[in-house]
Design a protein around this motif. Structure first.
Motif, PDB file in Angstrom:
ATOM      1  N   VAL A 132       0.866  -1.183   0.000  1.00 28.87           N
ATOM      2  CA  VAL A 132       0.000   0.000   0.000  1.00 28.87           C
ATOM      3  C   VAL A 132       0.903   1.234   0.000  1.00 28.87           C
ATOM      4  N   VAL A 133       0.544   2.199  -0.836  1.00 34.05           N
ATOM      5  CA  VAL A 133       1.273   3.474  -0.865  1.00 34.05           C
ATOM      6  C   VAL A 133       0.301   4.585  -0.503  1.00 34.05           C
ATOM      7  N   LEU A 134       0.714   5.441   0.426  1.00 36.00           N
ATOM      8  CA  LEU A 134      -0.029   6.668   0.706  1.00 36.00           C
ATOM      9  C   LEU A 134       0.795   7.813   0.127  1.00 36.00           C
ATOM     10  N   SER A 135       0.207   8.582  -0.788  1.00 36.52           N
ATOM     11  CA  SER A 135       0.983   9.701  -1.342  1.00 36.52           C
ATOM     12  C   SER A 135       0.354  11.029  -0.938  1.00 36.52           C
ATOM     13  N   GLY A 136       1.225  12.054  -0.927  1.00 34.89           N
ATOM     14  CA  GLY A 136       0.770  13.415  -0.632  1.00 34.89           C
ATOM     15  C   GLY A 136       1.365  14.376  -1.640  1.00 34.89           C
ATOM     16  N   ALA A 137       1.143  15.642  -1.401  1.00 33.22           N
ATOM     17  CA  ALA A 137       1.503  16.680  -2.363  1.00 33.22           C
ATOM     18  C   ALA A 137       2.974  16.632  -2.795  1.00 33.22           C
ATOM     19  N   GLY A 138       3.852  16.096  -1.930  1.00 30.95           N
ATOM     20  CA  GLY A 138       5.282  16.063  -2.249  1.00 30.95           C
ATOM     21  C   GLY A 138       5.593  15.269  -3.506  1.00 30.95           C
ATOM     22  N   GLU A 173      -4.592  -2.309   6.792  1.00 30.07           N
ATOM     23  CA  GLU A 173      -4.515  -3.370   7.811  1.00 30.07           C
ATOM     24  C   GLU A 173      -3.887  -4.645   7.261  1.00 30.07           C
ATOM     25  N   GLN A 174      -4.066  -4.857   5.924  1.00 25.50           N
ATOM     26  CA  GLN A 174      -3.583  -6.117   5.351  1.00 25.50           C
ATOM     27  C   GLN A 174      -2.220  -5.999   4.682  1.00 25.50           C
ATOM     28  N   ALA A 175      -1.629  -4.800   4.724  1.00 24.53           N
ATOM     29  CA  ALA A 175      -0.396  -4.579   3.961  1.00 24.53           C
ATOM     30  C   ALA A 175       0.802  -5.310   4.560  1.00 24.53           C
ATOM     31  N   ASP A 176       1.645  -5.867   3.657  1.00 23.06           N
ATOM     32  CA  ASP A 176       2.955  -6.378   4.105  1.00 23.06           C
ATOM     33  C   ASP A 176       3.911  -5.186   4.195  1.00 23.06           C
ATOM     34  N   ILE A 177       3.783  -4.313   3.194  1.00 19.30           N
ATOM     35  CA  ILE A 177       4.658  -3.137   3.132  1.00 19.30           C
ATOM     36  C   ILE A 177       3.792  -1.909   2.877  1.00 19.30           C
ATOM     37  N   PHE A 178       4.065  -0.846   3.598  1.00 16.69           N
ATOM     38  CA  PHE A 178       3.299   0.397   3.462  1.00 16.69           C
ATOM     39  C   PHE A 178       4.290   1.538   3.248  1.00 16.69           C
ATOM     40  N   PHE A 179       4.088   2.320   2.189  1.00 12.64           N
ATOM     41  CA  PHE A 179       4.933   3.488   1.935  1.00 12.64           C
ATOM     42  C   PHE A 179       4.154   4.768   2.209  1.00 12.64           C
ATOM     43  N   SER A 180       4.777   5.720   2.883  1.00 11.03           N
ATOM     44  CA  SER A 180       4.198   7.046   3.059  1.00 11.03           C
ATOM     45  C   SER A 180       5.113   8.014   2.295  1.00 11.03           C
TER      46      SER A 180
END
Ligand code: OAD
Length: 247
Positions: A21-27, A180-187
């Motif tokens: 899962v990736v969470l992205s923002g304005a950057g 909740e189910q992610a093995d890897i999460f990127f912010s």
């Protein structure tokens, strides 16, 4: 010896990960020339802060000002192109069996880059809705600023989430479930200041995921991350992809 940009342990984990899962923002859009939220506004808009424009109160007070600010932002985004950071996430989606991209961005650049599974937590600049009925409106004849809804004559507004408004329920639920189910999460490229999005990396950590932050600046959550990569998304993501899967 030079310290590698990407830790070897991270590369190994990413190679075998099933759910990312990736969470992205304005950057992530900064390198496309779209200013981040907390950067100074430029030109005409210098005197306003986004917090003064992106609220229901601002729209009630001066709907023309708010509409015109969004028209300016749409125009800016139309001239921008997705960058190496956006394109790396398209590539990552092809490599990972279950990949979810959660974005706080309203600029639509992830879709333009080619990402498929996108949860837009804060809406989209290019969609318009009626401020009375909350329904999406695709066409209108009104030449007023802002235009009026063809059904009820309510004022039209961008279909984005303003400060103080609720996030779209189903989208948020889907984001939480994927997290909740992610093995890897990127912010990536987010200041981690605006909730509930800022909670997601913490939920991922609590659920046992490897959590990686990519940002040139430290954020309130940096110290808690499994890996905190200090740099621009458009530089680090292509290196991460090449080191994990080669060309
Ligand atoms: P912000 O403007 O708060 O933060 C952008 C982040 O990107 C900062 O932490 C920068 O250090 C980082 N950054 C800058 N250039 C970067 C680069 N090249 N690569 C990686 N990171 C970089 O934007 P968001 O966190 O997205 O909400 O803001 C979250 C929400 O607050 C927005 O969606 C919006 C805003 O107010 C609403 O409109 C509801």
């Amino acid at each position: 010896m030079k310290t590698p940009l990407i830790p070897a342990r991270l590369i190994e984990r990413l190679r075998t990960a099933r759910r990312v899962v990736v969470l992205s923002g304005a950057g992530i859009s900064a390198e496309s020339g779209v200013p981040t939220f907390r950067e100074a506004q430029t030109g005409l808009w210098e005197q306003y802060s986004p917090e003064d424009l992106a609220t229901p109160e601002a729209f009630a007070r001066d709907p023309k000002l708010v509409w015109e600010w969004y028209a300016w932002r749409r125009n800016l985004v139309r001239q921008a192109e997705p960058n190496a950071g956006h394109l790396s996430l398209v590539e990552m989606e092809r490599k990972i069996p279950e990949f979810t991209l959660i974005t706080q961005n309203v600029d639509g650049l992830h879709r333009r880059a080619g990402s498929q599974t996108i949860l837009e937590l804060h809406g989209n600049l290019f969609r318009t809705k009626c401020s009375n009925k909350n329904t999406v409106v695709k066409t209108w004849d009104s030449t007023e600023v802002p235009p009026r809804c063809p059904c009820c004559a309510g004022l039209l507004r961008p279909d984005v989430v303003w400060f103080g408004e609720m996030l779209p329920h189903e989208t948020l639920q889907a984001a939480q479930q994927a997290t909740e189910q992610a093995d890897i999460f990127f912010s990536i490229g987010t200041s981690a200041l605006v909730y509930p999005a800022a909670n997601l990396p913490i939920f991922a950590l609590q659920a046992g995921a490897t959590v990686i932050e990519i940002n040139p600046q430290p954020t309130p959550i940096s110290a808690q991350m499994t890996f905190s990569l200090n740099g621009a998304a458009g530089t680090l993501l292509p290196v991460l992809l090449t080191e994990t899967w080669g060309h």
